[in-house]
Design a protein around this motif. Structure first.
Motif, PDB file in Angstrom:
ATOM      1  N   ARG A 120       0.129  13.686  -7.497  1.00 30.18           N
ATOM      2  CA  ARG A 120      -0.098  12.771  -8.622  1.00 30.18           C
ATOM      3  C   ARG A 120       0.693  11.484  -8.428  1.00 30.18           C
ATOM      4  O   ARG A 120       0.181  10.383  -8.627  1.00 30.18           O
ATOM      5  N   HIS A 121       1.961  11.637  -8.016  1.00 26.34           N
ATOM      6  CA  HIS A 121       2.810  10.469  -7.794  1.00 26.34           C
ATOM      7  C   HIS A 121       2.217   9.589  -6.695  1.00 26.34           C
ATOM      8  O   HIS A 121       2.166   8.356  -6.829  1.00 26.34           O
ATOM      9  N   GLU A 122       1.776  10.229  -5.591  1.00 26.18           N
ATOM     10  CA  GLU A 122       1.191   9.470  -4.480  1.00 26.18           C
ATOM     11  C   GLU A 122      -0.076   8.748  -4.924  1.00 26.18           C
ATOM     12  O   GLU A 122      -0.289   7.578  -4.577  1.00 26.18           O
ATOM     13  N   MET A 123      -0.916   9.423  -5.709  1.00 29.43           N
ATOM     14  CA  MET A 123      -2.151   8.790  -6.189  1.00 29.43           C
ATOM     15  C   MET A 123      -1.839   7.632  -7.131  1.00 29.43           C
ATOM     16  O   MET A 123      -2.474   6.564  -7.057  1.00 29.43           O
ATOM     17  N   MET A 124      -0.866   7.857  -8.018  1.00 31.51           N
ATOM     18  CA  MET A 124      -0.505   6.780  -8.942  1.00 31.51           C
ATOM     19  C   MET A 124       0.065   5.591  -8.176  1.00 31.51           C
ATOM     20  O   MET A 124      -0.244   4.431  -8.498  1.00 31.51           O
ATOM     21  N   GLN A 125       0.881   5.867  -7.149  1.00 24.05           N
ATOM     22  CA  GLN A 125       1.442   4.788  -6.331  1.00 24.05           C
ATOM     23  C   GLN A 125       0.324   4.038  -5.614  1.00 24.05           C
ATOM     24  O   GLN A 125       0.314   2.809  -5.578  1.00 24.05           O
ATOM     25  N   SER A 126      -0.633   4.801  -5.069  1.00 29.73           N
ATOM     26  CA  SER A 126      -1.768   4.190  -4.376  1.00 29.73           C
ATOM     27  C   SER A 126      -2.579   3.324  -5.335  1.00 29.73           C
ATOM     28  O   SER A 126      -2.949   2.188  -5.009  1.00 29.73           O
ATOM     29  N   HIS A 127      -2.844   3.840  -6.535  1.00 33.31           N
ATOM     30  CA  HIS A 127      -3.603   3.070  -7.525  1.00 33.31           C
ATOM     31  C   HIS A 127      -2.821   1.842  -7.996  1.00 33.31           C
ATOM     32  O   HIS A 127      -3.404   0.762  -8.204  1.00 33.31           O
ATOM     33  N   GLU A 128      -1.525   2.024  -8.138  1.00 33.79           N
ATOM     34  CA  GLU A 128      -0.692   0.891  -8.551  1.00 33.79           C
ATOM     35  C   GLU A 128      -0.699  -0.195  -7.469  1.00 33.79           C
ATOM     36  O   GLU A 128      -0.815  -1.391  -7.773  1.00 33.79           O
ATOM     37  N   ASP A 129      -0.583   0.226  -6.195  1.00 34.05           N
ATOM     38  CA  ASP A 129      -0.637  -0.742  -5.087  1.00 34.05           C
ATOM     39  C   ASP A 129      -1.984  -1.456  -5.059  1.00 34.05           C
ATOM     40  O   ASP A 129      -2.053  -2.681  -4.873  1.00 34.05           O
ATOM     41  N   GLU A 130      -3.069  -0.679  -5.254  1.00 33.31           N
ATOM     42  CA  GLU A 130      -4.410  -1.265  -5.264  1.00 33.31           C
ATOM     43  C   GLU A 130      -4.555  -2.243  -6.434  1.00 33.31           C
ATOM     44  O   GLU A 130      -5.097  -3.337  -6.277  1.00 33.31           O
ATOM     45  N   LEU A 131      -4.050  -1.856  -7.604  1.00 34.87           N
ATOM     46  CA  LEU A 131      -4.116  -2.726  -8.782  1.00 34.87           C
ATOM     47  C   LEU A 131      -3.307  -3.998  -8.555  1.00 34.87           C
ATOM     48  O   LEU A 131      -3.763  -5.114  -8.878  1.00 34.87           O
ATOM     49  N   THR A 132      -2.115  -3.857  -7.960  1.00 33.44           N
ATOM     50  CA  THR A 132      -1.276  -5.031  -7.659  1.00 33.44           C
ATOM     51  C   THR A 132      -2.006  -5.950  -6.694  1.00 33.44           C
ATOM     52  O   THR A 132      -2.018  -7.185  -6.874  1.00 33.44           O
ATOM     53  N   SER A 133      -2.626  -5.367  -5.681  1.00 38.79           N
ATOM     54  CA  SER A 133      -3.372  -6.152  -4.703  1.00 38.79           C
ATOM     55  C   SER A 133      -4.520  -6.896  -5.380  1.00 38.79           C
ATOM     56  O   SER A 133      -4.738  -8.087  -5.131  1.00 38.79           O
ATOM     57  N   LEU A 134      -5.254  -6.205  -6.225  1.00 40.85           N
ATOM     58  CA  LEU A 134      -6.366  -6.844  -6.945  1.00 40.85           C
ATOM     59  C   LEU A 134      -5.873  -7.952  -7.874  1.00 40.85           C
ATOM     60  O   LEU A 134      -6.506  -9.023  -7.977  1.00 40.85           O
TER      61      LEU A 134
END
Length: 130
Positions: free
Chosen positions: A88-102
């Motif tokens: 869950r933490h890894e997925m949230m980090q991945s989504h957060e990174d993707e959101l930051t990138s967007l």
């Protein structure tokens, strides 16, 4: 048939002896049956006690086995939960990174748009002033 009192007395004595032997034999059988019944009762009581001990032992073993299984299941559940939380933490980090990138891309696009608009406005002002 027996008319002499001594003969009658002898016959009565003989019947009394025979009855006495029959009664003694019957009493002996009663004693044997009582002894056998007591032995069977004692055996039954021992069997019940043994069965109770076996049940207690079985319950104790089942309790220990249940405790061991419970501990194993709790450990497995903890491992699953840890793995889930890590994923869950890894997925949230991945989504957060993707959101930051967007968000960064959007900001850059907005800045480009604002810069292009500012240039057009400047160009329009220059053309109006000229």
């Amino acid at each position: 048939d027996k008319e002499i009192p001594q003969e009658l007395l002898a016959e009565i004595e003989m019947q009394r002896d025979t009855c006495e032997r029959i009664i003694q034999s019957k009493d002996r059988l009663i004693k044997e049956f009582k002894a056998e019944l007591k032995a069977k009762d004692d055996e039954y009581v021992k069997s019940l006690k043994k069965q109770a001990e076996d049940i207690d032992l079985l319950l104790e073993r089942m309790g220990r086995q249940f405790g061991a299984l419970r501990t194993t299941f709790e450990d497995e559940m903890e491992e699953i939960e840890t793995a889930f939380m890590q994923e869950r933490h890894e997925m949230m980090q991945s989504h957060e990174d993707e959101l930051t990138s967007l968000m960064d891309r959007r900001r850059e696009k907005e800045e480009q748009y604002m810069e292009a608009r500012r240039r057009r406005v400047d160009e329009d002002h220059r053309q109006l002033e000229a």
